[in-house]
Design an enzyme around this catalytic site. Structure first.
Site, PDB file in Angstrom:
ATOM      1  N   CYS A 172       0.837  -1.207   0.000  1.00 32.08           N
ATOM      2  CA  CYS A 172       0.000   0.000   0.000  1.00 32.08           C
ATOM      3  C   CYS A 172       0.872   1.257   0.000  1.00 32.08           C
ATOM      4  O   CYS A 172       0.463   2.303  -0.520  1.00 32.08           O
ATOM      5  CB  CYS A 172      -0.944  -0.004   1.190  1.00 32.08           C
ATOM      6  SG  CYS A 172      -0.167  -0.424   2.753  1.00 32.08           S
ATOM      7  N   HIS A 186      -1.069   0.529   7.674  1.00 34.31           N
ATOM      8  CA  HIS A 186      -1.586   0.687   6.313  1.00 34.31           C
ATOM      9  C   HIS A 186      -1.319   2.116   5.852  1.00 34.31           C
ATOM     10  O   HIS A 186      -1.336   3.047   6.657  1.00 34.31           O
ATOM     11  CB  HIS A 186      -3.085   0.395   6.287  1.00 34.31           C
ATOM     12  CG  HIS A 186      -3.715   0.617   4.939  1.00 34.31           C
ATOM     13  ND1 HIS A 186      -3.322  -0.075   3.818  1.00 34.31           N
ATOM     14  CD2 HIS A 186      -4.701   1.463   4.537  1.00 34.31           C
ATOM     15  CE1 HIS A 186      -4.040   0.338   2.788  1.00 34.31           C
ATOM     16  NE2 HIS A 186      -4.883   1.274   3.202  1.00 34.31           N
TER      17      HIS A 186
END
Length: 925
Positions: A49, A475
């Site tokens: 990510c 994330h």
């Protein structure tokens, strides 16, 4: 260390699922097609990510995009490049070109960066690289690009990095001046991503100031200063990147920790105050700022003396103390006071000196103070030879109810009241003057650098890269400002959604949740970083021009990928047609969408679907309709079947209308009793209401007796008289679809609540999640279209927290079977539900619940009682728990449950609601 490998394995296992299977809905190829010119997302292929956030931020810089897409090397350079690093850099640049080309011209909703990422593996020390090294890998990525461009520069200017477009776009210089051991020095250095420490600062300007000034270097350095440094930017790049240091190593714990403190940053920052060309002016400003801060400290100390007055451990605001004394002397005593006894001197003798009570006074009121002193002296000197009050003790009955002066004449009272009121007014004025002075200094400090001379070099915020999670797992996503659309967009892996500055603040400033910005990208506002000259061009037009200007091989690459997309779509449609089940007759009423195929029977199919829904609603209320018909016996016998139908219609309409006006209670929802109550409460068109009621009397199931059959036949004849011009059947169908959806939501909610109260949290959560999702669609049309959203959200949240406790207990049990069961609960239920909840409109309660669950699982990291296998499993789970993107998730739809009649549904509703309020479990057959 195992997060990368674990997440890759999980990603591979999940990739075997259907392409777009989302929350039980029928997969639709339109869910993975690009909509118009909307920016495309990027697939997360396992702990990547961060790559999506970085590449999207760079791609949205027009100048950088043009540099990459226009990159080319002469054949002789390619042939002569022998170094492994050089070949790798060229290959990476070529893959990045292909990726950028697809991001411009693909018809897909998201692109796959696997080829470019495959080449980045050498940047990792191993395939198990930790996420806190993202900064290092990002630096390597930019170094590769710089080296690849340098190969092209070397053709004309060997070794000259000043001609490198990466250097020109991202790199600047700063001058360091200072004193070390009493000796002055200066040096010029180059910077790309400028690092900033977050701890101890409230905003970006303070952070920059702290990074550029160290030691005693606020002005001209004296020889007595042993150490001090100042840094001044001498050249700023078009793209200015600040790297926020949000990780630090905890020596006591022996592991890294994330810094969650809040740091605000502006949408526009003026860099003049940090430039060497502004040095003299900034020194003057800093000296003035230093002087104002010193004044501020003195004024705050003076104000503090007023606010915390006294000499003992307990201190109070001085105006309040004077007010208390004033209230005391004005309290009437329990017994009369002889007017001749004036004990004023005795009363005031224990008080402090007058000067203490006055406190500091404003200079502009000195004359008033001197005039008032005469009155004060009179107050203290008058009647100095008063007789002492009798020392005889008071009887219990004579003690006042409230503290009050025992002896006080009117003259004493008036004089003391006058003094206290005047002193209190003077002190309040002094305090207000101090507050006004502090406010003026604050304003001066805030506007210190608002000088027009220091607003000549504006930089506009282009992108914010965000990290959510802890130091060892998390994330990444990015907020990027879309200049043509004039709005913020959120780039979260495959999802690109419209956002706002408010959402960006919430996720990026830190201090509120585990999410915060770790990188800020500003661009020179006047240059707009190579933005298109034609500001009125749409993004679609701009991208189309760029696609048309691409080299032929890249245009062919885009065309081939779009062709493959169409092939995949055809294959998918073929798979679906083979899997399409035959619809059972009983499920016809559940159909929410007519067939999209065109044909001569399309209108009849739509009408049949509408009649099916209306007939279903007539069937489930047939007992109420039969009762209405039974009440028309007299009209039927005297005036015939038509009169009986009219009377039944009128009476039933009146009954349902009154029912719709009743105030709902927690245990009773009249909408469940009849479809027309739902329609009336939601103000359905009168034609829809009338036809629906007529459908009730035309139901074929009303064949109880001759009267019912006769009324049914007349009602059906009247229905046939209603032509297409008299009724919008599409609108009629939508209203019945909504009621069907409402009943479905109610059944899911009630089933979920019953299961929750009986401790069956896994089964309950699925029903509650589907109830919330379906209900949200209804509420978009009106508040009374669906059920109470807060009730579903409350028990969805409670159920999720309970289920998380169960999963955590199973996981920490150390028994292999229980650990596997806990992981299965997380993957199949908890994580999908968290993904669904964690949207832009998420409530504070849901957000807190998600943070509680995430923190609980993060707290297991490094536990000594956890085995190696458990640690590996935990490493696999954390990235998904902390990843709030809209990745493809699967949640099986719960079994369908249909009530046989409104009575069944209403009785269940009443039982469950009563049980909720009494907190006792129920069983409804």
């Amino acid at each position: 260390d195992r997060l990368q490998e674990a997440h890759s394995a999980e990603s591979k296992s999940r990739s075997k699922r259907k392409r777009c299977e989302v929350w039980g809905e029928t997969p639709n190829q339109n869910n993975w097609r690009r909509v118009g010119d909307w920016p495309v997302g990027m697939k997360n292929i396992g702990n990547t990510c961060w790559f999506s956030a970085v590449i999207q931020s760079l791609f949205q810089l027009p100048e950088f995009r043009r540099l990459v897409l226009g990159y080319s090397l002469p054949p002789n350079v390619l042939e002569n490049c022998q170094s492994r690093a050089g070949k790798r850099n060229i290959a990476f640049m070529q893959e990045l070109q292909c990726l950028f080309a697809l991001m411009l011209g693909t018809r897909r909703k998201f692109v796959d960066p696997s080829a470019a990422l495959e080449l980045l593996r050498d940047a990792f020390r191993s395939t198990e690289e930790q996420q806190q090294d993202v900064s290092e890998v990002t630096h390597k990525l930019l170094d590769w690009l710089e080296d690849a461009f340098q190969l092209a520069v070397n053709v004309k200017s060997p070794g000259d990095k000043s001609e490198n477009p990466m250097v020109q776009l991202f790199y600047g210089t700063f001058l360091t001046e200072g004193i070390h051991e009493g000796n002055a020095f200066s040096k010029i250095e180059t910077f790309g991503q400028y690092p900033l420490q977050v701890n101890g600062y409230r905003n970006l300007t303070e952070c920059l100031e702290g990074a550029l000034v160290e030691g005693e270097m606020d002005g001209a350095a004296s020889q007595s200063v042993k150490y001090g440094e100042e840094r001044w930017f001498t050249k700023l790049p078009p793209v200015l990147t600040f790297e926020l240091s949000r990780f630090e190593f905890n020596q006591s714990l022996g592991q890294p920790e994330k810094i969650h403190t809040k740091l605000e940053f502006p949408q526009t920052i003026y860099m003049d105050r940090y430039l060497y060309s502004s040095k003299e002016l900034i020194h003057m400003k800093r000296e003035e700022m230093k002087r104002l801060k010193e004044q501020m400290v003195l004024l705050q100390q003076k104000l503090e003396r007023y606010m915390k007055y006294g000499s003992g451990p307990a201190r109070f605001p001085l105006p309040d103390m004077l007010q208390y004394v004033l209230e005391f002397i004005t309290t009437e005593a329990a017994r009369a006071v002889p007017p001749a006894q004036d004990s004023q001197a005795a009363l005031l003798q224990p008080q402090a000196e007058p000067g203490v009570l006055h406190g500091p006074s404003s200079p502009d009121r000195a004359r008033e103070g001197r005039a008032a002193a005469v009155g004060d002296a009179a107050c203290f000197s008058a009647n100095s030879s008063l007789e002492q009050e009798s020392s005889a003790p008071l009887q219990p009955s004579e003690i006042p109810e409230h503290p009050a002066p025992r002896v006080c004449s009117e003259e004493e009272l008036n004089r003391v009241r006058t003094c206290l009121q005047r002193w209190r007014n003077q002190i309040e004025q002094d305090m207000q003057d101090l507050r006004d002075s502090i406010a003026r200094i604050n304003l001066s400090m805030e506007q210190m650098y608002c000088d027009p001379l220091l607003q000549q070099v504006p930089y506009r915020l282009h992108a914010v890269l965000v990290h959510e999670g802890q130091a060892n797992a998390g994330h990444y996503w990015a907020y990027i400002y879309d200049q043509p659309r004039q709005r913020w967009l959120k780039y979260n892996d495959i999802s690109v959604t419209e956002s706002s500055w408010e959402e960006l603040e919430r996720d990026s400033f830190g201090g509120f949740r585990n999410a915060s910005a770790y990188c800020l990208m500003y661009i020179h506002d006047k240059a707009s970083c190579g933005a298109t000259d034609e500001d009125d061009d749409s993004e679609a037009g701009q991208f189309q021009k760029e696609v048309e200007s691409l080299p032929l091989e890249l245009r062919h690459y885009i065309q081939e990928d779009n062709w493959r997309l169409e092939q995949e779509a055809e294959e998918w449609e073929g798979e679906q047609s083979c899997k399409m089940p035959q619809m059972e007759p009983s499920s016809a009423s559940e159909s929410q969408e007519p067939s999209s195929e065109s044909g001569p029977d399309q209108a009849s199919v739509c009408e049949q679907s509408t009649r099916s829904l209306a007939s279903e609603h007539a069937r489930i209320t047939k007992e109420q309709t039969a009762k209405a018909i039974a009440n028309t016996a007299d009209a039927y016998e005297k005036n015939g079947v038509v009169a009986a139908l009219e009377e039944a219609f009128r009476e039933e309409y009146s009954r349902l209308y009154q029912l719709s006006k009743e105030t709902p209670t927690p245990q009773n929802d009249a909408r469940l009793q009849h479809v027309l109550v739902y329609f009336m409460q939601n103000r359905a068109p009168q034609k829809v209401v009338d036809r629906t009621l007529l459908e009730q009397f035309a139901d074929r199931n009303l064949s109880y007796d001759e009267r019912s059959i006769s009324i049914m036949k007349v009602a059906r004849a009247k229905l046939r008289e209603i032509g297409p011009a008299d009724m919008d059947m599409e609108e009629y169908k939508r209203w019945h679809e909504d009621y069907s959806q409402f009943r479905k939501v109610s059944v899911y909610l009630l089933t979920g609540l019953e299961l929750y109260q009986n401790g069956k949290y896994q089964e309950a959560l699925t029903y509650l999640v589907y109830a919330y999702q379906s209900n949200s669609q209804l509420l978009l049309k009106g508040a009374r279209r669906g059920v109470d959203e807060s009730l579903i959200a409350l028990y969805r949240r409670k159920c999720l927290l309970k289920l998380n406790e169960v999963a955590a207990a199973l996981f920490m049990s150390c028994e292999e079977a229980h650990v596997a069961e806990g992981i299965n609960i997380l993957n199949e239920l908890i994580i999908p539900c968290m993904h669904l909840m964690n949207g832009f409109e998420i409530s504070k309660e849901d957000l807190d619940a998600i943070e509680v669950m995430r923190n609980e699982w993060c707290s297991y990291l490094g536990r000594e009682d956890m085995g190696v296998k458990q640690e590996r499993k935990l490493g696999e789970l954390l990235p998904r728990l902390l990843d709030s993107s809209t990745e493809v998730v699967v949640l099986k739809e719960p079994p369908k449950i249909r009530p046989n009649s409104p009575y069944d549904l209403c009785s269940r509703f009443a039982a469950v609601m009563e049980s909720i309020h009494k907190a006792s479990a129920v069983t409804v057959k």
